[in-house]
Design an enzyme around this catalytic site. Sequence first.
Site, mmCIF file in Angstrom:
data_model
loop_
_atom_site.group_PDB
_atom_site.id
_atom_site.type_symbol
_atom_site.label_atom_id
_atom_site.label_comp_id
_atom_site.label_asym_id
_atom_site.label_seq_id
_atom_site.Cartn_x
_atom_site.Cartn_y
_atom_site.Cartn_z
ATOM 1 C CE LYS A 33 -17.396 34.582 -5.283
ATOM 2 N NZ LYS A 33 -17.442 34.362 -3.905
ATOM 3 C CB THR A 70 -6.161 25.179 -5.381
ATOM 4 O OG1 THR A 70 -6.739 26.465 -5.638
ATOM 5 C CG2 THR A 70 -5.800 24.527 -6.691
ATOM 6 C CB ALA A 108 -16.561 30.619 12.544
ATOM 7 N NE ARG A 166 -0.676 45.961 -3.162
ATOM 8 C CZ ARG A 166 -1.715 45.174 -3.433
ATOM 9 N NH1 ARG A 166 -2.730 45.624 -4.128
ATOM 10 N NH2 ARG A 166 -1.718 43.935 -3.027
ATOM 11 C CD GLU A 222 -21.116 37.211 0.784
ATOM 12 O OE1 GLU A 222 -21.958 36.654 1.490
ATOM 13 O OE2 GLU A 222 -21.313 38.316 0.250
ATOM 14 C CB CYS A 267 -11.846 34.791 -4.185
ATOM 15 S SG CYS A 267 -12.868 34.371 -2.772
HETATM 16 C C1 UDX Z 1 -14.934 31.202 2.079
HETATM 17 C C2 UDX Z 1 -15.499 30.136 1.166
HETATM 18 O O1 UDX Z 1 -15.841 29.038 1.847
HETATM 19 C C3 UDX Z 1 -14.659 29.956 -0.046
HETATM 20 O O2 UDX Z 1 -15.119 28.932 -0.879
HETATM 21 C C4 UDX Z 1 -14.793 31.237 -0.745
HETATM 22 O O3 UDX Z 1 -14.300 31.193 -2.029
HETATM 23 C C5 UDX Z 1 -14.099 32.267 0.100
HETATM 24 O O4 UDX Z 1 -14.691 32.345 1.332
HETATM 25 P P1 UDX Z 1 -13.388 31.721 4.018
HETATM 26 O O5 UDX Z 1 -14.531 32.056 4.885
HETATM 27 O O6 UDX Z 1 -12.539 32.825 3.524
HETATM 28 O O7 UDX Z 1 -13.859 30.852 2.775
HETATM 29 O O8 UDX Z 1 -12.521 30.557 4.621
HETATM 30 P P2 UDX Z 1 -11.883 30.409 6.026
HETATM 31 O O9 UDX Z 1 -11.628 31.736 6.638
HETATM 32 O O10 UDX Z 1 -10.776 29.437 5.860
HETATM 33 O O11 UDX Z 1 -13.068 29.738 6.887
HETATM 34 C C6 UDX Z 1 -13.531 28.464 6.726
HETATM 35 C C7 UDX Z 1 -13.783 27.871 8.106
HETATM 36 O O12 UDX Z 1 -14.446 26.608 7.958
HETATM 37 C C8 UDX Z 1 -12.540 27.611 8.933
HETATM 38 O O13 UDX Z 1 -12.599 28.328 10.137
HETATM 39 C C9 UDX Z 1 -12.552 26.093 9.157
HETATM 40 O O14 UDX Z 1 -12.074 25.717 10.430
HETATM 41 C C10 UDX Z 1 -14.008 25.773 8.996
HETATM 42 N N1 UDX Z 1 -14.279 24.365 8.654
HETATM 43 C C11 UDX Z 1 -13.633 23.761 7.636
HETATM 44 C C12 UDX Z 1 -15.233 23.647 9.388
HETATM 45 O O15 UDX Z 1 -15.816 24.180 10.342
HETATM 46 N N2 UDX Z 1 -15.507 22.344 9.032
HETATM 47 C C13 UDX Z 1 -14.864 21.726 8.030
HETATM 48 O O16 UDX Z 1 -15.127 20.546 7.743
HETATM 49 C C14 UDX Z 1 -13.893 22.449 7.296
HETATM 50 C C1 UDX Z 2 -12.881 39.367 -4.298
HETATM 51 C C2 UDX Z 2 -14.130 39.932 -4.988
HETATM 52 O O1 UDX Z 2 -13.954 41.343 -5.166
HETATM 53 C C3 UDX Z 2 -15.363 39.631 -4.169
HETATM 54 O O2 UDX Z 2 -16.524 40.088 -4.854
HETATM 55 C C4 UDX Z 2 -15.446 38.129 -3.960
HETATM 56 O O3 UDX Z 2 -16.551 37.806 -3.150
HETATM 57 C C5 UDX Z 2 -14.182 37.611 -3.309
HETATM 58 O O4 UDX Z 2 -13.047 37.980 -4.091
HETATM 59 P P1 UDX Z 2 -11.314 40.086 -2.284
HETATM 60 O O5 UDX Z 2 -10.401 39.024 -2.786
HETATM 61 O O6 UDX Z 2 -11.676 40.122 -0.845
HETATM 62 O O7 UDX Z 2 -12.698 40.047 -3.085
HETATM 63 O O8 UDX Z 2 -10.665 41.518 -2.614
HETATM 64 P P2 UDX Z 2 -10.564 42.448 -3.908
HETATM 65 O O9 UDX Z 2 -10.854 43.813 -3.479
HETATM 66 O O10 UDX Z 2 -11.344 41.920 -5.039
HETATM 67 O O11 UDX Z 2 -9.008 42.404 -4.257
HETATM 68 C C6 UDX Z 2 -8.367 41.240 -4.748
HETATM 69 C C7 UDX Z 2 -6.924 41.538 -5.066
HETATM 70 O O12 UDX Z 2 -6.806 42.345 -6.238
HETATM 71 C C8 UDX Z 2 -6.173 42.287 -3.965
HETATM 72 O O13 UDX Z 2 -4.878 41.763 -3.816
HETATM 73 C C9 UDX Z 2 -6.130 43.700 -4.497
HETATM 74 O O14 UDX Z 2 -5.077 44.441 -3.964
HETATM 75 C C10 UDX Z 2 -5.982 43.445 -5.982
HETATM 76 N N1 UDX Z 2 -6.406 44.587 -6.814
HETATM 77 C C11 UDX Z 2 -7.714 44.976 -6.789
HETATM 78 C C12 UDX Z 2 -5.495 45.234 -7.622
HETATM 79 O O15 UDX Z 2 -4.315 44.890 -7.636
HETATM 80 N N2 UDX Z 2 -5.926 46.272 -8.405
HETATM 81 C C13 UDX Z 2 -7.226 46.689 -8.414
HETATM 82 O O16 UDX Z 2 -7.545 47.628 -9.160
HETATM 83 C C14 UDX Z 2 -8.147 46.018 -7.581
#
Ligand code: UDX
Ligand code: UDX
Length: 464
Positions: free
Chosen positions: A222, A95, A11, A444, A162, A278
């Site tokens: 991805k 990681t 979640a 920024r 995603e 990510c």
């Molecule tokens: C997701 C993806 O899973 C990750 O690989 C992707 O690159 C980015 O988005 P995200 O939803 O951001 O991760 O992660 P997080 O907010 O940490 O949520 C994961 C949840 O899974 C946590 O709430 C954790 O408690 C839950 N979890 C983890 C379980 O319910 N069961 C487990 O065994 C491990």
């Molecule tokens: C990213 C991808 O955009 C999304 O498609 C994937 O599913 C998850 O990873 P997210 O990490 O949520 O999404 O945010 P994003 O808007 O991509 O920004 C990533 C980082 O890059 C942030 O720290 C942002 O501030 C930075 N950024 C982005 C810059 O510094 N300059 C830019 O022009 C754009």
Amino acid sequence: MKIKNICCIGAGYVGGPTMAVIAEKCPGVKVTVVDINEKRIKQWNDPDVEKIPIYEPGLSSIVKETRDKNLFFSTDVDKAIDEADMIFISVNTPTKTYGIGKGMAADLKYIELCARQIAAVAKNDKIVIEKSTLPVRTAAALKNILDNTGNGVKYQILSNPEFLAEGTAVEDLKSPDRVLIGGDIESEEGREAMEALVNIYASWVPKEKILTTNVWSSELSKLTANAFLAQRVSSINAISELCEKTGADVNEVAKAVGMDSRVGPKFLKASVGFGGSCFQKDILNLVYIARTYNLQEVADYWEQVIIMNDHQKRRFAANMVQTMYNTVAGKKIAILGWAFKKDTNDTRESAAIYVADYLLNEQAEIVVYDPKVTEEQIYSDLDYLGSRSGDANRKGVTVVKSSYEACDNAHAIAVLTEWDEFKQLDWKKIYDQMLKPAFLFDGRRLLEPKTKKEIGFEFYAIGN
Ligand code: UDX
Ligand code: UDX
């Protein structure tokens, strides 16, 4: 096959918003989001929807509309797995911090745990979907675990990465550029499973935007999409350093370059460095996979994107110290913004953590204000980095409730997240509260340099 029951394990930032939008768009489908974290589930179920654990514009109103109608949050993982026709795995894949591939490869222990739990509970055929970003060929490992339990249940594994960005998750989910579904195209059952997932998304996404591929292409797409996006940020950040030496302005360069329709204007904003859960993780993963196949040039090429990003964060902090006469010991420095970008409370890999750490090593006194990040989270980020004791972090860092409070009597300000509210501040009032000379470091490119200099600030902006 008509899907009636969906379960999502995890979640988090991805599972929560994605399932909320599916529930909203498919009122006939029951969606249950489960998590082993009881506190998180309790927050998702908080009667006050503003208290759900993830801040995303537009999310709380969807949860308000759908929760306990066809959207449910629960810690009963077994029950949700048992009832579901379709299971999304959306647990985190950080990681690795140990063993082979430490610091590079994705840690798949949670994914494997999920697979084993599904295998233990399932009594009827299931479609299992990788939502988490995973190394190429993880689906094969998942299938192996599921198929070797001997209880006769048949599984189809799909990859459905995603692409939502935090801060715009709801918007991205409602009108995605594309939806990618990877599956076993060769078999009838594989195609049926893919069709079932296509039909879920087709409730609101135009069919031509739903792409079906083989599993490996989907998994690799991805990683590649994130690597390309991060590479653009590192590219413009590399140029930002050159701009500072030559008198060019990186925003002007970015605009000129981005107007070439082959390049395009997005993701060319120079910054103190990209963060988020990510980019770094996925590139490290890509590098690790390339090394595994002995593709050194490919690995080195992508690794440079991370090296540049680390350099940018360090260089920003080092520049602060140097500008302030090579010492910040005992000086109060205000950090405005802790989240890795605006409109989210997520701080994973945020540049602010690294800048603060650098300044703490120089014995600065740090005061932080962020509109959405809690004090608890800020300390936990610094503790996790492990540079000093928890006590030292609490002694060195104070968290306050407004920008004005943060900047009061400060020597310097570092703007590290581009929150809109920072643009609207009364900068003259802030300047008057500060010790002189008052330094303002804009990581920024958020603020207008000219007026800040006119007010009297010693002003530095990335790439200017
Ligand atoms: C997701 C993806 O899973 C990750 O690989 C992707 O690159 C980015 O988005 P995200 O939803 O951001 O991760 O992660 P997080 O907010 O940490 O949520 C994961 C949840 O899974 C946590 O709430 C954790 O408690 C839950 N979890 C983890 C379980 O319910 N069961 C487990 O065994 C491990
Ligand atoms: C990213 C991808 O955009 C999304 O498609 C994937 O599913 C998850 O990873 P997210 O990490 O949520 O999404 O945010 P994003 O808007 O991509 O920004 C990533 C980082 O890059 C942030 O720290 C942002 O501030 C930075 N950024 C982005 C810059 O510094 N300059 C830019 O022009 C754009």
